[in-house]
Design a protein around this motif. Structure first.
Motif, PDB file in Angstrom:
ATOM      1  N   GLU A   9       0.835  -1.189   0.000  1.00 35.66           N
ATOM      2  CA  GLU A   9       0.000   0.000   0.000  1.00 35.66           C
ATOM      3  C   GLU A   9       0.877   1.249   0.000  1.00 35.66           C
ATOM      4  O   GLU A   9       1.892   1.309   0.688  1.00 35.66           O
ATOM      5  CB  GLU A   9      -0.899   0.007   1.234  1.00 35.66           C
ATOM      6  CG  GLU A   9      -1.888   1.150   1.245  1.00 35.66           C
ATOM      7  CD  GLU A   9      -2.822   1.097   2.429  1.00 35.66           C
ATOM      8  OE1 GLU A   9      -4.005   0.801   2.214  1.00 35.66           O
ATOM      9  OE2 GLU A   9      -2.355   1.340   3.568  1.00 35.66           O
ATOM     10  N   THR A  16      -4.905   9.681   0.026  1.00 42.01           N
ATOM     11  CA  THR A  16      -5.046   8.932  -1.218  1.00 42.01           C
ATOM     12  C   THR A  16      -4.274   7.630  -1.088  1.00 42.01           C
ATOM     13  O   THR A  16      -3.067   7.638  -0.861  1.00 42.01           O
ATOM     14  CB  THR A  16      -4.511   9.748  -2.412  1.00 42.01           C
ATOM     15  OG1 THR A  16      -5.187  10.998  -2.442  1.00 42.01           O
ATOM     16  CG2 THR A  16      -4.729   9.011  -3.717  1.00 42.01           C
ATOM     17  N   ARG A  17      -4.976   6.507  -1.234  1.00 43.48           N
ATOM     18  CA  ARG A  17      -4.353   5.198  -1.044  1.00 43.48           C
ATOM     19  C   ARG A  17      -4.336   4.403  -2.349  1.00 43.48           C
ATOM     20  O   ARG A  17      -5.340   4.280  -3.019  1.00 43.48           O
ATOM     21  CB  ARG A  17      -5.100   4.390   0.007  1.00 43.48           C
ATOM     22  CG  ARG A  17      -5.049   5.010   1.372  1.00 43.48           C
ATOM     23  CD  ARG A  17      -5.802   4.156   2.397  1.00 43.48           C
ATOM     24  NE  ARG A  17      -5.836   4.803   3.691  1.00 43.48           N
ATOM     25  CZ  ARG A  17      -4.851   4.747   4.569  1.00 43.48           C
ATOM     26  NH1 ARG A  17      -3.768   4.068   4.302  1.00 43.48           N
ATOM     27  NH2 ARG A  17      -4.953   5.368   5.719  1.00 43.48           N
ATOM     28  N   TYR A  18      -3.160   3.899  -2.659  1.00 45.72           N
ATOM     29  CA  TYR A  18      -2.989   2.994  -3.792  1.00 45.72           C
ATOM     30  C   TYR A  18      -2.533   1.651  -3.248  1.00 45.72           C
ATOM     31  O   TYR A  18      -1.672   1.585  -2.378  1.00 45.72           O
ATOM     32  CB  TYR A  18      -1.905   3.492  -4.757  1.00 45.72           C
ATOM     33  CG  TYR A  18      -2.322   4.639  -5.625  1.00 45.72           C
ATOM     34  CD1 TYR A  18      -2.936   4.410  -6.849  1.00 45.72           C
ATOM     35  CD2 TYR A  18      -2.095   5.947  -5.226  1.00 45.72           C
ATOM     36  CE1 TYR A  18      -3.317   5.468  -7.650  1.00 45.72           C
ATOM     37  CE2 TYR A  18      -2.472   7.008  -6.023  1.00 45.72           C
ATOM     38  CZ  TYR A  18      -3.081   6.766  -7.234  1.00 45.72           C
ATOM     39  OH  TYR A  18      -3.461   7.820  -8.026  1.00 45.72           O
ATOM     40  N   TRP A  20      -0.572  -1.658  -4.618  1.00 48.90           N
ATOM     41  CA  TRP A  20       0.276  -1.899  -5.787  1.00 48.90           C
ATOM     42  C   TRP A  20       1.031  -3.213  -5.675  1.00 48.90           C
ATOM     43  O   TRP A  20       1.239  -3.735  -4.588  1.00 48.90           O
ATOM     44  CB  TRP A  20       1.238  -0.751  -6.027  1.00 48.90           C
ATOM     45  CG  TRP A  20       2.225  -0.475  -4.930  1.00 48.90           C
ATOM     46  CD1 TRP A  20       2.010   0.257  -3.797  1.00 48.90           C
ATOM     47  CD2 TRP A  20       3.584  -0.904  -4.866  1.00 48.90           C
ATOM     48  NE1 TRP A  20       3.156   0.310  -3.049  1.00 48.90           N
ATOM     49  CE2 TRP A  20       4.135  -0.393  -3.665  1.00 48.90           C
ATOM     50  CE3 TRP A  20       4.402  -1.667  -5.695  1.00 48.90           C
ATOM     51  CZ2 TRP A  20       5.457  -0.615  -3.293  1.00 48.90           C
ATOM     52  CZ3 TRP A  20       5.713  -1.887  -5.321  1.00 48.90           C
ATOM     53  CH2 TRP A  20       6.235  -1.370  -4.136  1.00 48.90           C
ATOM     54  N   LEU A  40      -1.356  -0.622 -10.199  1.00 44.58           N
ATOM     55  CA  LEU A  40      -1.787   0.337  -9.181  1.00 44.58           C
ATOM     56  C   LEU A  40      -3.305   0.273  -9.105  1.00 44.58           C
ATOM     57  O   LEU A  40      -3.976   0.333 -10.136  1.00 44.58           O
ATOM     58  CB  LEU A  40      -1.379   1.758  -9.572  1.00 44.58           C
ATOM     59  CG  LEU A  40       0.100   2.040  -9.754  1.00 44.58           C
ATOM     60  CD1 LEU A  40       0.296   3.349 -10.506  1.00 44.58           C
ATOM     61  CD2 LEU A  40       0.769   2.094  -8.390  1.00 44.58           C
ATOM     62  N   GLU A  41      -3.839   0.168  -7.902  1.00 45.01           N
ATOM     63  CA  GLU A  41      -5.290   0.139  -7.755  1.00 45.01           C
ATOM     64  C   GLU A  41      -5.713   1.171  -6.726  1.00 45.01           C
ATOM     65  O   GLU A  41      -5.149   1.236  -5.627  1.00 45.01           O
ATOM     66  CB  GLU A  41      -5.744  -1.250  -7.330  1.00 45.01           C
ATOM     67  CG  GLU A  41      -7.235  -1.434  -7.423  1.00 45.01           C
ATOM     68  CD  GLU A  41      -7.649  -2.878  -7.223  1.00 45.01           C
ATOM     69  OE1 GLU A  41      -8.428  -3.116  -6.289  1.00 45.01           O
ATOM     70  OE2 GLU A  41      -7.185  -3.746  -7.979  1.00 45.01           O
ATOM     71  N   ARG A  42      -6.702   1.957  -7.108  1.00 46.33           N
ATOM     72  CA  ARG A  42      -7.225   2.997  -6.213  1.00 46.33           C
ATOM     73  C   ARG A  42      -8.733   3.030  -6.357  1.00 46.33           C
ATOM     74  O   ARG A  42      -9.245   3.234  -7.463  1.00 46.33           O
ATOM     75  CB  ARG A  42      -6.630   4.349  -6.567  1.00 46.33           C
ATOM     76  CG  ARG A  42      -7.202   5.475  -5.740  1.00 46.33           C
ATOM     77  CD  ARG A  42      -6.580   6.799  -6.111  1.00 46.33           C
ATOM     78  NE  ARG A  42      -7.398   7.868  -5.574  1.00 46.33           N
ATOM     79  CZ  ARG A  42      -7.437   9.068  -6.071  1.00 46.33           C
ATOM     80  NH1 ARG A  42      -6.704   9.373  -7.118  1.00 46.33           N
ATOM     81  NH2 ARG A  42      -8.196   9.971  -5.531  1.00 46.33           N
ATOM     82  N   GLY A  43      -9.431   2.788  -5.277  1.00 43.65           N
ATOM     83  CA  GLY A  43     -10.890   2.845  -5.305  1.00 43.65           C
ATOM     84  C   GLY A  43     -11.504   1.892  -6.308  1.00 43.65           C
ATOM     85  O   GLY A  43     -12.501   2.229  -6.940  1.00 43.65           O
ATOM     86  N   ARG A  46      -8.086  -0.011 -11.561  1.00 47.74           N
ATOM     87  CA  ARG A  46      -6.721  -0.509 -11.721  1.00 47.74           C
ATOM     88  C   ARG A  46      -6.056   0.122 -12.940  1.00 47.74           C
ATOM     89  O   ARG A  46      -6.639   0.219 -14.009  1.00 47.74           O
ATOM     90  CB  ARG A  46      -6.711  -2.019 -11.891  1.00 47.74           C
ATOM     91  CG  ARG A  46      -5.287  -2.566 -11.969  1.00 47.74           C
ATOM     92  CD  ARG A  46      -5.243  -4.056 -12.106  1.00 47.74           C
ATOM     93  NE  ARG A  46      -5.898  -4.664 -10.959  1.00 47.74           N
ATOM     94  CZ  ARG A  46      -6.150  -5.962 -10.862  1.00 47.74           C
ATOM     95  NH1 ARG A  46      -5.814  -6.780 -11.839  1.00 47.74           N
ATOM     96  NH2 ARG A  46      -6.740  -6.456  -9.797  1.00 47.74           N
ATOM     97  N   THR A  93       0.330  11.348 -12.152  1.00 43.20           N
ATOM     98  CA  THR A  93      -0.692  12.274 -11.661  1.00 43.20           C
ATOM     99  C   THR A  93      -0.451  13.667 -12.242  1.00 43.20           C
ATOM    100  O   THR A  93      -1.390  14.330 -12.688  1.00 43.20           O
ATOM    101  CB  THR A  93      -0.690  12.316 -10.119  1.00 43.20           C
ATOM    102  OG1 THR A  93      -0.970  10.997  -9.635  1.00 43.20           O
ATOM    103  CG2 THR A  93      -1.740  13.270  -9.594  1.00 43.20           C
ATOM    104  N   PRO A  99      -5.983   9.418 -11.595  1.00 40.96           N
ATOM    105  CA  PRO A  99      -6.460   8.049 -11.725  1.00 40.96           C
ATOM    106  C   PRO A  99      -7.215   7.863 -13.028  1.00 40.96           C
ATOM    107  O   PRO A  99      -7.591   8.834 -13.674  1.00 40.96           O
ATOM    108  CB  PRO A  99      -7.396   7.893 -10.533  1.00 40.96           C
ATOM    109  CG  PRO A  99      -7.966   9.263 -10.335  1.00 40.96           C
ATOM    110  CD  PRO A  99      -6.866  10.228 -10.738  1.00 40.96           C
TER     111      PRO A  99
END
Length: 132
Positions: A9, A16-18, A20, A40-43, A46, A93, A99
């Motif tokens: 993580e 903001t959390r990814y 990976w 990378l995965e966020r919310g 992917r 980013t 994202p």
């Protein structure tokens, strides 16, 4: 024995959390080449940052540590290092690619990420012996 992927993580700006992980993918026999993939995965979204091998572009494929991508001597990124992943997230980013983009060409980010990593690395103190 197949290695299970190690999920980690990354927290950016405290909120903001990814999640990976890194994988090596072999060609499928249809002309595809080996590649390193940073997922990378966020919310629930992917993004795969893909580094295919090619002319002047090397991926580990048993020649170096898994997760390493390089364009020449001294020009290497280890995708298993959290600082490198953070630099990739920051660069993607800044370019408006995260994202949401499903797949990114990692080589397009490589030089900028390498520069970010170099800027974050303290200089060698004067009088230090040469490296290996």
């Amino acid at each position: 024995m197949r290695e299970t992927r190690r999920v980690r993580e990354l927290v950016v700006d405290g909120s903001t959390r990814y999640v990976w992980w890194v994988r090596h993918r072999h060609g499928r026999g249809d002309g595809d080449v080996c590649r390193e993939v940073l997922a990378l995965e966020r919310g629930g979204v992917r993004t795969s940052v893909v580094f295919p091998e090619g002319e002047g572009r090397a991926v580990s494929d048993g020649r170096s540590y898994t997760g390493c991508v390089a364009t020449g001597p001294g020009r290497l990124l280890n995708l298993r290092e959290p600082g490198v992943v953070r630099a990739i997230v920051d660069e993607a980013t800044a370019r408006g690619l995260l994202p949401g983009t499903a797949e990114l060409d990692g080589w397009e980010l490589f030089d900028a990420v390498l520069s970010r990593a170099a800027a974050a690395t303290p200089a060698t103190p004067p009088g230090s012996p040469p490296g290996p």
